[in-house]
Design a protein around this motif. Structure first.
Motif, PDB file in Angstrom:
ATOM      1  N   GLN A  97       0.852  -1.180   0.000  1.00  0.00           N
ATOM      2  CA  GLN A  97       0.000   0.000   0.000  1.00  0.00           C
ATOM      3  C   GLN A  97       0.892   1.235   0.000  1.00  0.00           C
ATOM      4  O   GLN A  97       1.526   1.568   1.010  1.00  0.00           O
ATOM      5  CB  GLN A  97      -0.935  -0.027   1.221  1.00  0.00           C
ATOM      6  CG  GLN A  97      -1.917  -1.183   1.167  1.00  0.00           C
ATOM      7  CD  GLN A  97      -2.803  -1.299   2.396  1.00  0.00           C
ATOM      8  OE1 GLN A  97      -3.066  -2.384   2.873  1.00  0.00           O
ATOM      9  NE2 GLN A  97      -3.281  -0.172   2.899  1.00  0.00           N
ATOM     10  N   ARG A  98       0.936   1.874  -1.181  1.00  0.00           N
ATOM     11  CA  ARG A  98       1.850   3.007  -1.330  1.00  0.00           C
ATOM     12  C   ARG A  98       1.113   4.187  -1.942  1.00  0.00           C
ATOM     13  O   ARG A  98       0.522   4.070  -3.021  1.00  0.00           O
ATOM     14  CB  ARG A  98       3.049   2.622  -2.216  1.00  0.00           C
ATOM     15  CG  ARG A  98       3.850   1.430  -1.688  1.00  0.00           C
ATOM     16  CD  ARG A  98       5.150   1.211  -2.433  1.00  0.00           C
ATOM     17  NE  ARG A  98       4.977   0.873  -3.837  1.00  0.00           N
ATOM     18  CZ  ARG A  98       5.968   0.518  -4.659  1.00  0.00           C
ATOM     19  NH1 ARG A  98       7.226   0.467  -4.196  1.00  0.00           N
ATOM     20  NH2 ARG A  98       5.730   0.228  -5.921  1.00  0.00           N
ATOM     21  N   PHE A 101      -2.426   3.664  -3.185  1.00  0.00           N
ATOM     22  CA  PHE A 101      -2.672   2.619  -4.170  1.00  0.00           C
ATOM     23  C   PHE A 101      -2.395   1.247  -3.567  1.00  0.00           C
ATOM     24  O   PHE A 101      -1.434   1.066  -2.807  1.00  0.00           O
ATOM     25  CB  PHE A 101      -1.789   2.808  -5.403  1.00  0.00           C
ATOM     26  CG  PHE A 101      -2.105   4.031  -6.205  1.00  0.00           C
ATOM     27  CD1 PHE A 101      -3.148   4.019  -7.124  1.00  0.00           C
ATOM     28  CD2 PHE A 101      -1.373   5.206  -6.038  1.00  0.00           C
ATOM     29  CE1 PHE A 101      -3.445   5.146  -7.866  1.00  0.00           C
ATOM     30  CE2 PHE A 101      -1.670   6.335  -6.770  1.00  0.00           C
ATOM     31  CZ  PHE A 101      -2.715   6.310  -7.689  1.00  0.00           C
ATOM     32  N   LEU A 102      -3.238   0.282  -3.920  1.00  0.00           N
ATOM     33  CA  LEU A 102      -2.999  -1.113  -3.558  1.00  0.00           C
ATOM     34  C   LEU A 102      -2.220  -1.780  -4.687  1.00  0.00           C
ATOM     35  O   LEU A 102      -2.651  -1.756  -5.845  1.00  0.00           O
ATOM     36  CB  LEU A 102      -4.327  -1.843  -3.339  1.00  0.00           C
ATOM     37  CG  LEU A 102      -4.230  -3.363  -3.148  1.00  0.00           C
ATOM     38  CD1 LEU A 102      -3.456  -3.700  -1.871  1.00  0.00           C
ATOM     39  CD2 LEU A 102      -5.617  -3.995  -3.129  1.00  0.00           C
ATOM     40  N   GLN A 103      -1.087  -2.356  -4.343  1.00  0.00           N
ATOM     41  CA  GLN A 103      -0.239  -3.026  -5.326  1.00  0.00           C
ATOM     42  C   GLN A 103       0.116  -4.427  -4.842  1.00  0.00           C
ATOM     43  O   GLN A 103      -0.073  -4.775  -3.676  1.00  0.00           O
ATOM     44  CB  GLN A 103       1.041  -2.218  -5.565  1.00  0.00           C
ATOM     45  CG  GLN A 103       0.805  -0.839  -6.158  1.00  0.00           C
ATOM     46  CD  GLN A 103       2.102  -0.082  -6.332  1.00  0.00           C
ATOM     47  OE1 GLN A 103       2.514   0.685  -5.455  1.00  0.00           O
ATOM     48  NE2 GLN A 103       2.766  -0.301  -7.468  1.00  0.00           N
ATOM     49  N   ALA A 148      -5.563  -5.494 -12.968  1.00  0.00           N
ATOM     50  CA  ALA A 148      -4.278  -4.903 -12.600  1.00  0.00           C
ATOM     51  C   ALA A 148      -3.629  -4.252 -13.813  1.00  0.00           C
ATOM     52  O   ALA A 148      -3.925  -4.600 -14.961  1.00  0.00           O
ATOM     53  CB  ALA A 148      -3.355  -5.967 -12.004  1.00  0.00           C
ATOM     54  N   ILE A 150       0.380  -2.138 -14.880  1.00  0.00           N
ATOM     55  CA  ILE A 150       1.686  -1.587 -14.507  1.00  0.00           C
ATOM     56  C   ILE A 150       1.907  -0.357 -15.386  1.00  0.00           C
ATOM     57  O   ILE A 150       2.399  -0.469 -16.512  1.00  0.00           O
ATOM     58  CB  ILE A 150       2.820  -2.609 -14.731  1.00  0.00           C
ATOM     59  CG1 ILE A 150       2.496  -3.954 -14.062  1.00  0.00           C
ATOM     60  CG2 ILE A 150       4.151  -2.066 -14.193  1.00  0.00           C
ATOM     61  CD1 ILE A 150       3.475  -5.059 -14.413  1.00  0.00           C
ATOM     62  N   PRO A 175       2.253  -4.318  -9.859  1.00  0.00           N
ATOM     63  CA  PRO A 175       1.070  -3.776 -10.541  1.00  0.00           C
ATOM     64  C   PRO A 175       0.141  -3.069  -9.557  1.00  0.00           C
ATOM     65  O   PRO A 175       0.123  -3.366  -8.357  1.00  0.00           O
ATOM     66  CB  PRO A 175       0.408  -5.022 -11.122  1.00  0.00           C
ATOM     67  CG  PRO A 175       0.801  -6.108 -10.175  1.00  0.00           C
ATOM     68  CD  PRO A 175       2.184  -5.775  -9.718  1.00  0.00           C
ATOM     69  N   ILE A 176      -0.642  -2.154 -10.086  1.00  0.00           N
ATOM     70  CA  ILE A 176      -1.656  -1.457  -9.303  1.00  0.00           C
ATOM     71  C   ILE A 176      -2.983  -2.190  -9.461  1.00  0.00           C
ATOM     72  O   ILE A 176      -3.440  -2.459 -10.574  1.00  0.00           O
ATOM     73  CB  ILE A 176      -1.799  -0.002  -9.777  1.00  0.00           C
ATOM     74  CG1 ILE A 176      -0.503   0.773  -9.489  1.00  0.00           C
ATOM     75  CG2 ILE A 176      -2.983   0.666  -9.101  1.00  0.00           C
ATOM     76  CD1 ILE A 176      -0.514   2.179 -10.060  1.00  0.00           C
ATOM     77  N   GLN A 179      -7.192   1.937  -6.101  1.00  0.00           N
ATOM     78  CA  GLN A 179      -6.913   3.129  -5.319  1.00  0.00           C
ATOM     79  C   GLN A 179      -7.682   2.989  -4.022  1.00  0.00           C
ATOM     80  O   GLN A 179      -8.880   2.643  -4.022  1.00  0.00           O
ATOM     81  CB  GLN A 179      -7.347   4.380  -6.068  1.00  0.00           C
ATOM     82  CG  GLN A 179      -6.767   5.660  -5.512  1.00  0.00           C
ATOM     83  CD  GLN A 179      -6.942   6.825  -6.470  1.00  0.00           C
ATOM     84  OE1 GLN A 179      -7.719   6.739  -7.423  1.00  0.00           O
ATOM     85  NE2 GLN A 179      -6.220   7.899  -6.214  1.00  0.00           N
TER      86      GLN A 179
END
Length: 429
Positions: A97-98, A101-103, A148, A150, A175-176, A179
């Motif tokens: 979680q950055r 965004f969840l990745q 997902a 990238i 990958p994202i 949000q």
């Protein structure tokens, strides 16, 4: 015939986003053709004329039929390919979680071309292991929908992008998925439990583990002004698996035939279900013979190791030896390497050339440039483990190990035709 084969390949690729799904798809089609599943944990009773298949790890498959001619007299006709392709695999604890965004944390599987993975509509598939009512079970899942992506970094923020840059797999490939608001930890396993419920109507007590891969949701397609090409993911090497399956199903009943589709070729084949493991030898011992009889059979047999070859790219002709630049739609390629990266010998190559000539199938040769390294296949591995004479061949392709590869639309028919003739061939020498 050509259009039917091509559409069949496109359907096969869509149904097979992972080695697990490829194996399941092969098994379904074999059962529909009358092949019986075998369980490695149970005694086998293989009868003359019988048709069987066995899987290992849900990701490798061997199918065989016992011909009316004894293998002690006629040997075996073996075709080998692999079910895996380079991709991005999800890490065991992938949640990231950055900046809202969840990745997912991912690991590169095999020698993947990384740049084409950016800006693609990606989905997720593979095998999930879970506990339900006190029992440990596994199930395949496939999200199918694009969940997902990238995203690339804009050219404005990376002015050197078109001059090439080293992609950092740890930092640039996660990958994202979504949000998100807030900092509450996200549970990826809850997402998998929900997918099990929606896809299979299963309620898991707990998700124990998983083997999941990202894949491109864009389906394979016939492309080109005149429909000259097939573009799609995992042509290396599901194209050969599909061609081998079609040839096996079309073969007559005289010769004993084997189709071998194993996992982990892209990472060296060293596993319980890979070509460098005991799967094939153990299967042949149980199905046909062991000890001295198996040696006798093996030395009357031939393995065609079918794995894609590098076609002559018009933008990079200097990457090929001047006399060995295979062309798309010009037939299968015999692959040769004097350092035994390919298992082809003059005798096995001679037989394959003879087979192509007899069946009016065009053929080509490939030797890598003397100043470049050479990849390898399951051919040398299987030959060294089993002692079986082997020829390495494959269809020419572009963009090997990319997320979307390119092959000639006419070559699939060539390959199926020659492999069918091989399965039906009365003599191997």
């Amino acid at each position: 015939m050509r259009a039917e084969l091509t559409q069949g390949l496109i359907d096969f690729l869509k149904a097979s986003p992972t080695p697990f799904h490829a194996t399941a798809t092969l098994a379904q089609r074999l059962e529909a053709a009358g092949y019986q599943p075998l369980d490695e944990r149970q005694p086998w009773q293989c009868e003359p004329g019988g048709r069987y298949y066995v899987t290992r790890n849900d990701s490798s498959l061997i199918a065989f039929k016992a011909g009316t001619r004894s293998p002690l007299e006629g040997g075996l006709r073996l075709v080998g390919a692999h079910t895996d392709s380079p991709c991005l695999r999800v890490k065991p604890q992938p949640e990231m979680q950055r900046h809202g965004f969840l990745q997912l944390g991912v690991e590169v599987y095999g020698g993947a071309l990384l740049a084409p993975w950016f800006d693609r509509d990606l989905s997720l598939a593979g095998r999930v292991t879970f506990r339900r009512d006190g029992r440990v079970e596994s199930q395949l899942i496939d999200f199918q929908a694009p969940i997902a992506v990238i995203p690339n970094l804009a050219i404005h923020l990376n002015r050197e992008a078109n001059q090439g840059w080293a992609i950092n797999a740890q930092n640039e490939l996660p990958p994202i998925l979504a949000q998100i608001a807030g900092a509450e930890p996200y549970d990826f396993r809850a997402l998998l439990a929900d997918q099990l419920s929606r896809e299979h109507e299963l309620t898991a007590d707990i998700i124990l583990d998983f083997e999941l891969s990202l894949y491109d949701t864009q389906p394979a397609a016939v492309v080109g002004l005149h429909g000259d090409f097939i573009a799609g993911a995992r042509l290396d090497n599901l194209l050969s698996c599909y061609a081998g399956l079609q040839a096996l199903l079309a073969a007559d009943d005289e010769q004993s035939c084997v189709l071998v589709c194993t996992d982990h070729e892209e990472v060296g084949s060293t596993s319980c279900c890979g070509a460098d493991g005991p799967f094939l030898e153990q299967t042949l011992e149980r199905a046909f013979a062991a000890g001295e009889d198996l040696v006798r059979i093996t030395q009357r047999s031939l393995l065609i190791s079918a794995d894609n070859a590098h076609g002559l790219h018009p933008n990079y002709p200097d990457k090929h030896d001047g006399n060995h630049g295979p062309k798309l739609n010009a037939g299968p390629v015999i692959k040769v390497n004097s350092n035994q990266r390919y298992a082809t010998s003059s005798e096995t190559a001679g037989f394959f050339r003879h087979l192509c000539l007899e069946n009016e199938v065009p053929m080509q040769s490939f030797v890598t440039r003397s100043d470049m390294g050479c990849g390898s296949t399951i051919g040398p591995i299987t030959a060294s483990r089993l002692g079986v004479p082997t020829v390495d061949i494959g269809l020419p392709t572009f963009a090997m190990h990319s997320i979307r590869e390119l092959a000639g639309s006419q070559d699939l028919e060539h390959l199926v035709k020659v492999l069918t003739a091989f399965y039906n061939s009365a003599e191997l020498a």
